[in-house]
Design a protein around this motif. Structure first.
Motif, PDB file in Angstrom:
ATOM      1  N   CYS A   1     -18.405   1.010  -8.982  1.00 49.49           N
ATOM      2  CA  CYS A   1     -19.408   1.845  -8.315  1.00 49.49           C
ATOM      3  C   CYS A   1     -19.948   2.908  -9.268  1.00 49.49           C
ATOM      4  O   CYS A   1     -19.190   3.513 -10.040  1.00 49.49           O
ATOM      5  CB  CYS A   1     -18.803   2.529  -7.081  1.00 49.49           C
ATOM      6  SG  CYS A   1     -18.024   1.376  -5.917  1.00 49.49           S
TER       7      CYS A   1
ATOM      8  N   GLN B   1       0.798   3.795  -3.115  1.00 50.07           N
ATOM      9  CA  GLN B   1       0.318   5.154  -2.866  1.00 50.07           C
ATOM     10  C   GLN B   1       1.340   6.185  -3.318  1.00 50.07           C
ATOM     11  O   GLN B   1       1.003   7.161  -3.997  1.00 50.07           O
ATOM     12  CB  GLN B   1      -0.003   5.339  -1.384  1.00 50.07           C
ATOM     13  CG  GLN B   1      -0.532   6.738  -1.066  1.00 50.07           C
ATOM     14  CD  GLN B   1      -0.820   6.929   0.412  1.00 50.07           C
ATOM     15  OE1 GLN B   1      -0.691   6.008   1.207  1.00 50.07           O
ATOM     16  NE2 GLN B   1      -1.210   8.128   0.782  1.00 50.07           N
TER      17      GLN B   1
ATOM     18  N   CYS C   1     -10.003   4.506  -6.911  1.00 47.35           N
ATOM     19  CA  CYS C   1      -9.652   4.894  -5.543  1.00 47.35           C
ATOM     20  C   CYS C   1      -9.348   3.655  -4.700  1.00 47.35           C
ATOM     21  O   CYS C   1     -10.216   2.786  -4.563  1.00 47.35           O
ATOM     22  CB  CYS C   1     -10.800   5.669  -4.888  1.00 47.35           C
ATOM     23  SG  CYS C   1     -11.422   7.050  -5.843  1.00 47.35           S
TER      24      CYS C   1
ATOM     25  N   SER D   1      -9.188   1.533  -1.361  1.00 44.43           N
ATOM     26  CA  SER D   1      -9.990   1.573  -0.133  1.00 44.43           C
ATOM     27  C   SER D   1      -9.529   0.457   0.784  1.00 44.43           C
ATOM     28  O   SER D   1      -8.716  -0.388   0.401  1.00 44.43           O
ATOM     29  CB  SER D   1     -11.481   1.418  -0.447  1.00 44.43           C
ATOM     30  OG  SER D   1     -11.773   0.095  -0.860  1.00 44.43           O
ATOM     31  N   SER D   2     -10.045   0.449   2.004  1.00 44.78           N
ATOM     32  CA  SER D   2      -9.642  -0.565   2.977  1.00 44.78           C
ATOM     33  C   SER D   2     -10.086  -1.963   2.552  1.00 44.78           C
ATOM     34  O   SER D   2      -9.500  -2.962   2.964  1.00 44.78           O
ATOM     35  CB  SER D   2     -10.234  -0.236   4.353  1.00 44.78           C
ATOM     36  OG  SER D   2     -11.648  -0.152   4.277  1.00 44.78           O
ATOM     37  N   ASP D   3     -11.130  -2.036   1.706  1.00 40.59           N
ATOM     38  CA  ASP D   3     -11.647  -3.327   1.274  1.00 40.59           C
ATOM     39  C   ASP D   3     -11.099  -3.773  -0.075  1.00 40.59           C
ATOM     40  O   ASP D   3     -11.337  -4.900  -0.494  1.00 40.59           O
ATOM     41  CB  ASP D   3     -13.184  -3.280   1.192  1.00 40.59           C
ATOM     42  CG  ASP D   3     -13.824  -3.008   2.546  1.00 40.59           C
ATOM     43  OD1 ASP D   3     -13.309  -3.544   3.541  1.00 40.59           O
ATOM     44  OD2 ASP D   3     -14.811  -2.267   2.605  1.00 40.59           O
TER      45      ASP D   3
ATOM     46  N   ASP E   1       0.840  -1.211   0.000  1.00 38.52           N
ATOM     47  CA  ASP E   1       0.000   0.000   0.000  1.00 38.52           C
ATOM     48  C   ASP E   1       0.872   1.257   0.000  1.00 38.52           C
ATOM     49  O   ASP E   1       0.574   2.227  -0.708  1.00 38.52           O
ATOM     50  CB  ASP E   1      -0.914   0.005   1.229  1.00 38.52           C
ATOM     51  CG  ASP E   1      -2.002  -1.060   1.163  1.00 38.52           C
ATOM     52  OD1 ASP E   1      -2.285  -1.542   0.061  1.00 38.52           O
ATOM     53  OD2 ASP E   1      -2.548  -1.405   2.225  1.00 38.52           O
TER      54      ASP E   1
ATOM     55  N   GLU F   1     -11.952   0.783  -5.438  1.00 35.03           N
ATOM     56  CA  GLU F   1     -13.239   1.268  -5.926  1.00 35.03           C
ATOM     57  C   GLU F   1     -13.023   1.961  -7.260  1.00 35.03           C
ATOM     58  O   GLU F   1     -12.191   2.869  -7.380  1.00 35.03           O
ATOM     59  CB  GLU F   1     -13.870   2.235  -4.921  1.00 35.03           C
ATOM     60  CG  GLU F   1     -14.333   1.564  -3.641  1.00 35.03           C
ATOM     61  CD  GLU F   1     -15.085   2.528  -2.719  1.00 35.03           C
ATOM     62  OE1 GLU F   1     -15.205   3.719  -3.097  1.00 35.03           O
ATOM     63  OE2 GLU F   1     -15.548   2.084  -1.660  1.00 35.03           O
TER      64      GLU F   1
END
Length: 284
Positions: free
Chosen positions: A209, A112, A245, A247-249, A108, A252
């Motif tokens: 999404c 990032q 994006c 995300s923690s899961d 991560d 997205e």
């Protein structure tokens, strides 16, 4: 009721005495060799002899060897004090999960930094940066390097990974690079869902999404479409990508140029597919 417990003889205290250990190298052992370590830790072990140079006591931090069993989640952390046996050791039932969690944090961090800063699709992070920011000791040939490389190669943002001379060079897919998106809005607006769908395979959960409505589709479900199914859901597959994006899961992916009803219609079709598969096999 019966309970298995490691009972201590004349215990002086039940307060654990924890030693700070820096994992200097990870070694994966065949099942037979790992089982021998668990049963006879005080016997001499060849893999310890081969890696004694990594096991160094440096004051309050002990540089240790982590032994993992192939295909197993448990492991043993070893400080040998110059001997070829587990002179000091601790059994960790969740060793592999613990390491993988730290490697995911490192991935991560790398992604990032890379996706936010690169303007040429590639970015380099030095091993020292991971040590400084995450306390993760990555060195060429210490086992953690290969494990981290494997984690990075599974991420959808990354096209390729190379490790050499103390650096991790990652090449990113343009759709994930913020600067490239900002400077190529016209090109980015032409990226469609069907173009990146194959790239999302095996890289963790990806949620498609709608840009305004609270409606989403799981990418791995969309990949199950047959040729006929792709034609039926062509409008959804032609949706444009407006933003990606982390995300923690998972990831997205925001879709534009498509009505939310198309996402709802696919989810309904997928639910029907699952019911049909349970009764008569795949029909989607």
């Amino acid at each position: 009721m019966r309970i298995e417990a490691d009972l201590q003889y004349h215990p002086a205290s039940f307060q654990p005495y924890l030693t700070t250990c820096q994992i200097a190298k990870v070694v994966e052992l065949p099942d037979e060799e790992f089982s021998a370590l668990l049963q006879y830790p005080m016997k001499e072990h060849r893999f310890i002899a081969e890696n004694l140079s990594y096991i160094i006591d440096r004051g309050r931090v002990i540089h240790s060897l982590m032994a993992l069993g192939q295909g197993r989640n448990d492991g043993v952390i070893i400080a040998a004090e110059g001997r070829v046996r587990a002179e000091y050791a601790a059994y960790l039932p969740e060793a592999r999960s613990t390491i993988n969690k730290e490697l995911d944090r490192a991935a991560d961090f790398i992604i990032q930094h890379g996706t936010e800063r690169t303007g040429t699709e590639s970015w380099c992070v030095c091993f020292e940066e991971l040590q400084e920011h995450l306390g993760l000791n990555i060195q060429e040939g210490n086992g953690l390097d290969a494990m981290l490389k494997s984690v990075l190669e599974r991420r959808p943002e990354i096209a390729s990974v190379d490790m050499h001379s103390g650096c991790i060079t990652t090449v990113y897919r343009p759709g994930f690079c913020r600067q490239i998106q900002n400077h190529s809005e016209a090109t980015a607006s032409d990226i469609r869902l069907k173009d990146i769908l194959p790239l999302l395979k095996g890289g963790g959960a990806a949620f498609l999404c709608h840009e305004t409505a609270e409606c989403s589709v799981l990418a791995e479900n969309l990949r199950l479409l047959t040729e006929a199914g792709q034609q039926d859901h062509e409008t959804l597959l032609n949706a444009r990508i407006s933003e990606i994006c982390p995300s923690s899961d998972g990831v997205e992916i925001l879709l534009t140029g498509v009505e939310q009803e198309e996402l709802v219609r696919f989810n309904e079709a997928y639910d029907n597919f699952v019911k049909a598969e349970q009764s008569m096999g795949p029909v989607m």
